[in-house]
Write a protein that holds these residues in place. Sequence first.
Motif, PDB file in Angstrom:
ATOM      1  N   ASP A 176       0.543   4.261  -2.777  1.00  0.00           N
ATOM      2  CA  ASP A 176       0.022   5.540  -2.277  1.00  0.00           C
ATOM      3  C   ASP A 176       0.580   6.680  -3.134  1.00  0.00           C
ATOM      4  O   ASP A 176       1.781   6.725  -3.385  1.00  0.00           O
ATOM      5  CB  ASP A 176       0.483   5.698  -0.813  1.00  0.00           C
ATOM      6  N   PRO A 177      -0.284   7.611  -3.577  1.00  0.00           N
ATOM      7  CA  PRO A 177       0.220   8.695  -4.428  1.00  0.00           C
ATOM      8  C   PRO A 177       1.340   9.499  -3.760  1.00  0.00           C
ATOM      9  O   PRO A 177       2.173  10.072  -4.448  1.00  0.00           O
ATOM     10  CB  PRO A 177      -0.998   9.578  -4.678  1.00  0.00           C
ATOM     11  N   ARG A 178       1.363   9.528  -2.449  1.00  0.00           N
ATOM     12  CA  ARG A 178       2.427  10.257  -1.761  1.00  0.00           C
ATOM     13  C   ARG A 178       3.505   9.332  -1.202  1.00  0.00           C
ATOM     14  O   ARG A 178       4.457   9.802  -0.586  1.00  0.00           O
ATOM     15  CB  ARG A 178       1.848  11.072  -0.596  1.00  0.00           C
ATOM     16  N   ARG A 235     -15.179   9.306  -0.673  1.00  0.00           N
ATOM     17  CA  ARG A 235     -15.593   9.522   0.725  1.00  0.00           C
ATOM     18  C   ARG A 235     -16.140   8.257   1.372  1.00  0.00           C
ATOM     19  O   ARG A 235     -15.784   7.932   2.497  1.00  0.00           O
ATOM     20  CB  ARG A 235     -16.735  10.555   0.796  1.00  0.00           C
ATOM     21  N   ASP A 236     -17.031   7.573   0.670  1.00  0.00           N
ATOM     22  CA  ASP A 236     -17.625   6.390   1.302  1.00  0.00           C
ATOM     23  C   ASP A 236     -16.623   5.258   1.394  1.00  0.00           C
ATOM     24  O   ASP A 236     -16.668   4.456   2.342  1.00  0.00           O
ATOM     25  CB  ASP A 236     -18.890   5.962   0.551  1.00  0.00           C
ATOM     26  N   GLU A 241      -5.779   6.537   4.110  1.00  0.00           N
ATOM     27  CA  GLU A 241      -4.758   7.575   3.966  1.00  0.00           C
ATOM     28  C   GLU A 241      -4.424   7.820   2.484  1.00  0.00           C
ATOM     29  O   GLU A 241      -4.334   8.970   2.038  1.00  0.00           O
ATOM     30  CB  GLU A 241      -3.510   7.152   4.748  1.00  0.00           C
ATOM     31  N   ALA A 242      -4.254   6.749   1.725  1.00  0.00           N
ATOM     32  CA  ALA A 242      -3.938   6.899   0.300  1.00  0.00           C
ATOM     33  C   ALA A 242      -5.117   7.514  -0.455  1.00  0.00           C
ATOM     34  O   ALA A 242      -4.927   8.385  -1.316  1.00  0.00           O
ATOM     35  CB  ALA A 242      -3.561   5.538  -0.289  1.00  0.00           C
ATOM     36  N   LEU A 265     -15.573  14.884   5.987  1.00  0.00           N
ATOM     37  CA  LEU A 265     -15.741  14.029   4.801  1.00  0.00           C
ATOM     38  C   LEU A 265     -17.055  14.315   4.079  1.00  0.00           C
ATOM     39  O   LEU A 265     -17.182  14.019   2.894  1.00  0.00           O
ATOM     40  CB  LEU A 265     -15.706  12.548   5.196  1.00  0.00           C
ATOM     41  N   ARG A 287      -6.730  14.266   8.385  1.00  0.00           N
ATOM     42  CA  ARG A 287      -5.572  13.482   8.853  1.00  0.00           C
ATOM     43  C   ARG A 287      -5.195  13.819  10.298  1.00  0.00           C
ATOM     44  O   ARG A 287      -4.969  12.920  11.109  1.00  0.00           O
ATOM     45  CB  ARG A 287      -4.364  13.769   7.963  1.00  0.00           C
ATOM     46  N   ARG A 290      -8.439  17.706   3.561  1.00  0.00           N
ATOM     47  CA  ARG A 290      -7.699  16.438   3.713  1.00  0.00           C
ATOM     48  C   ARG A 290      -6.777  16.462   4.921  1.00  0.00           C
ATOM     49  O   ARG A 290      -6.734  15.506   5.701  1.00  0.00           O
ATOM     50  CB  ARG A 290      -6.803  16.191   2.499  1.00  0.00           C
ATOM     51  N   LEU A 304      -7.256   9.598   0.694  1.00  0.00           N
ATOM     52  CA  LEU A 304      -7.273  11.031   1.018  1.00  0.00           C
ATOM     53  C   LEU A 304      -6.280  11.810   0.152  1.00  0.00           C
ATOM     54  O   LEU A 304      -6.428  13.023  -0.018  1.00  0.00           O
ATOM     55  CB  LEU A 304      -6.916  11.257   2.497  1.00  0.00           C
ATOM     56  N   SER A 305      -5.265  11.148  -0.361  1.00  0.00           N
ATOM     57  CA  SER A 305      -4.272  11.823  -1.205  1.00  0.00           C
ATOM     58  C   SER A 305      -4.647  11.830  -2.688  1.00  0.00           C
ATOM     59  O   SER A 305      -3.973  12.496  -3.479  1.00  0.00           O
ATOM     60  CB  SER A 305      -2.898  11.146  -1.062  1.00  0.00           C
ATOM     61  N   GLU A 306      -5.657  11.087  -3.091  1.00  0.00           N
ATOM     62  CA  GLU A 306      -6.038  11.039  -4.507  1.00  0.00           C
ATOM     63  C   GLU A 306      -6.745  12.339  -4.900  1.00  0.00           C
ATOM     64  O   GLU A 306      -7.484  12.922  -4.104  1.00  0.00           O
ATOM     65  CB  GLU A 306      -6.966   9.847  -4.776  1.00  0.00           C
ATOM     66  N   SER A 307      -6.546  12.770  -6.140  1.00  0.00           N
ATOM     67  CA  SER A 307      -7.203  14.001  -6.600  1.00  0.00           C
ATOM     68  C   SER A 307      -8.722  13.820  -6.631  1.00  0.00           C
ATOM     69  O   SER A 307      -9.476  14.773  -6.480  1.00  0.00           O
ATOM     70  CB  SER A 307      -6.677  14.403  -7.974  1.00  0.00           C
ATOM     71  N   LEU A 366     -12.307   3.073   7.369  1.00  0.00           N
ATOM     72  CA  LEU A 366     -12.099   3.439   8.782  1.00  0.00           C
ATOM     73  C   LEU A 366     -12.928   2.543   9.705  1.00  0.00           C
ATOM     74  O   LEU A 366     -12.447   2.091  10.750  1.00  0.00           O
ATOM     75  CB  LEU A 366     -12.431   4.921   9.009  1.00  0.00           C
ATOM     76  N   ILE A 386       0.836  -1.204   0.000  1.00  0.00           N
ATOM     77  CA  ILE A 386       0.000   0.000   0.000  1.00  0.00           C
ATOM     78  C   ILE A 386       0.869   1.252   0.000  1.00  0.00           C
ATOM     79  O   ILE A 386       0.566   2.224  -0.680  1.00  0.00           O
ATOM     80  CB  ILE A 386      -1.025  -0.025   1.159  1.00  0.00           C
ATOM     81  N   VAL A 427     -10.602  12.619  -4.399  1.00  0.00           N
ATOM     82  CA  VAL A 427     -11.020  12.283  -3.029  1.00  0.00           C
ATOM     83  C   VAL A 427     -12.526  12.421  -2.821  1.00  0.00           C
ATOM     84  O   VAL A 427     -13.132  11.644  -2.067  1.00  0.00           O
ATOM     85  CB  VAL A 427     -10.243  13.133  -1.980  1.00  0.00           C
ATOM     86  N   CYS A 471      -5.104   2.455   3.391  1.00  0.00           N
ATOM     87  CA  CYS A 471      -5.869   2.725   2.174  1.00  0.00           C
ATOM     88  C   CYS A 471      -6.677   4.014   2.334  1.00  0.00           C
ATOM     89  O   CYS A 471      -6.772   4.811   1.393  1.00  0.00           O
ATOM     90  CB  CYS A 471      -6.763   1.533   1.837  1.00  0.00           C
ATOM     91  N   ARG A 490     -19.446   7.473  12.911  1.00  0.00           N
ATOM     92  CA  ARG A 490     -19.382   7.604  11.447  1.00  0.00           C
ATOM     93  C   ARG A 490     -20.758   7.233  10.882  1.00  0.00           C
ATOM     94  O   ARG A 490     -20.962   6.157  10.364  1.00  0.00           O
ATOM     95  CB  ARG A 490     -18.293   6.665  10.923  1.00  0.00           C
ATOM     96  N   ILE A 505     -13.495   5.737   2.041  1.00  0.00           N
ATOM     97  CA  ILE A 505     -12.727   6.096   3.238  1.00  0.00           C
ATOM     98  C   ILE A 505     -13.494   5.707   4.504  1.00  0.00           C
ATOM     99  O   ILE A 505     -12.941   5.118   5.436  1.00  0.00           O
ATOM    100  CB  ILE A 505     -12.396   7.610   3.230  1.00  0.00           C
ATOM    101  N   ARG A 506     -14.794   6.016   4.508  1.00  0.00           N
ATOM    102  CA  ARG A 506     -15.601   5.687   5.698  1.00  0.00           C
ATOM    103  C   ARG A 506     -15.620   4.186   5.993  1.00  0.00           C
ATOM    104  O   ARG A 506     -15.432   3.776   7.145  1.00  0.00           O
ATOM    105  CB  ARG A 506     -17.046   6.142   5.488  1.00  0.00           C
TER     106      ARG A 506
END
Lengths: 134, 134, 134, 134
Positions: free
Chosen positions: A11-13, C54-55, C42-43, B45, B58, B54, C45-48, C61, A7, C50, C40, D76, C57-58
Amino acid sequence: MSYATSILRADPRGRNLGDRLALAECIEACLECSQACTACAEACLSESSVSDLRDCIRVALDCADVSGATAKVVSRHSRYDANLRRALLAACRAACALAAESCEAHAERYAHCRVCADACRRCEAACTRLLESL
Amino acid sequence: MSYATSILRADPRGRNLGDRLALAECIEACLECSQACTACAEACLSESSVSDLRDCIRVALDCADVSGATAKVVSRHSRYDANLRRALLAACRAACALAAESCEAHAERYAHCRVCADACRRCEAACTRLLESL
Amino acid sequence: MSYATSILRADPRGRNLGDRLALAECIEACLECSQACTACAEACLSESSVSDLRDCIRVALDCADVSGATAKVVSRHSRYDANLRRALLAACRAACALAAESCEAHAERYAHCRVCADACRRCEAACTRLLESL
Amino acid sequence: MSYATSILRADPRGRNLGDRLALAECIEACLECSQACTACAEACLSESSVSDLRDCIRVALDCADVSGATAKVVSRHSRYDANLRRALLAACRAACALAAESCEAHAERYAHCRVCADACRRCEAACTRLLESL
C-alpha cells in the motif's frame, strides 16, 4: 506472509506504518474471531441444550458483527481518525470479552465453545495492542 | 408502522421495553445511514474530481460498516450488555460525525453528499438518544 | 489446525460431513478474499492514478461484500438448502473472477493488486470445489 | 423521497438509469428484509419453543447476510456486471423464499414471523423485478 501483511506492505501509505505488525495481527484476529463466532452460534443451535445456550448465541452473533466491522475499518488505515478507531476497538474488545466469558462457561462441555473462546481472547488481546499503539 | 417496530412489538422480550421508540428509530437511522454512505461512496467514485474525494469515500465506507453492524447489534436487544452497547453507539456516533463533516464540506457541489450528510446527522442524533436512554 | 476446521470438527452436525475439507477451505478462502479486496480498494484509493482505478475499486468492494456473506452462509452448514448454496457460490465465483481480472490488469504496476488477484483466484477455485461437491 | 432514491438521482451515473425505480425498491426491500430477519432470529431465540425454531433461525440469519450484501452490491450500480448481479439476485431471491416459507409455517403462532415473512416476500418480489429489468 499473509495476504493482509502483503497488501499492507504494497500500500502506498502502508510502507511507513510504525504499527504495521499490530495492525496486521488485529485484522487477522478480527476475521478469525468473526468466523469462529458465526460457526460457534451455528454449532450451539445444533446442541440439544439449545435453550440454555440462547445468550451464548446472542453474544456470539454480536461479536461476529462487531469484529467483522472492525476488520474492515482497521483495514482502511490511511488518515484514520483516532477517536473512531479507539471507540471501535473498545467496542470490539468488549464484544470479544463477553463472547469469551460466555463460551468459557461452556468450554468443558462443548469443544466449539472452547475454540471460540480462544479466538475471542486472541482478538481481545490484538485490539488491546492496537489501542495501546495509537 | 415499520417492520422494525412491528417485530419489536411482537418480540416476547420487546413488549415491555421502555425505550422501544428510541430503539426502533436508532435501528432505522443506522440502516438508512449505512445505505446512504455506500451509495455516496459509489457516486463520489463517479465524479471527475474523484482524487479530491478519496477521504470522503474512506469515511463513508467506514461509516457504512459501523452503522451496519450497529443496526444488527442493537436489533439483538434482549439481555444486552450496557458496556458493549455504549461503546458501539459511541463508535457509530463518531463514524457518523466524521462522514457528515466530510460530506458537508462538499454539499454545495454534490447533492449526493448533501443527502448523505443528512442521513449521517440523523443517525448520529438517534445514537445519542439511545445512548442517553441507557 | 485453523479455528474454522476445529469448530467444524466440534459441531454436533459437523462430524460426519463428507465435504468438511472443501467446506473449511471455502470458508477461509472467502474470509481472506474479502479482507484482501477491502485492503486493495483502500490501497487503490491512495494511488495517484486513482481515477483510472475506479472500476477496480468497485469490483473489489463488491467482491468483499459477496465473499464476506458467503463465508457466513457457508459456515451455517446444517440442513443447508442446496439451491441457495449453489446460487450464492455461483455469485461469489463471479465476483471473484471480476475482481481478479481487474486486479490482474494492474498487477505489474501495483503489488497490492497482484496479491489481491491471488486471493480472489484462490477463493474462486475454493467456491468451484465446494459447488462440485454438492 | 427516500435517501436511496435521492442519492440515485444525484449520482452522476444514476440520472439516466432506466430501471431507477426498480433499483431503489430493491435496495430498500433488501435493507428491510435484512433487518427483519435479524430481528426475527432474535425474537425466535426468546421463544420458549426455541428448539423447534432452530432452522427458522438459521434461514433468517442466512437471509439477513445475503440480502444485506445484495443491498450493497446493487447500490454500486455503475458499470455493473450483469452476470454477477443476476447470480446475486437469484441467491437473494432463494434466501428470501426459504426464510419466508419457514416463517409462514409459524405465522399463526408468532407475529414476528408473520412480519418477517412479509418483508421477505416483498424483497423476493423486488429482486425478481430487478432481475427481469436486466
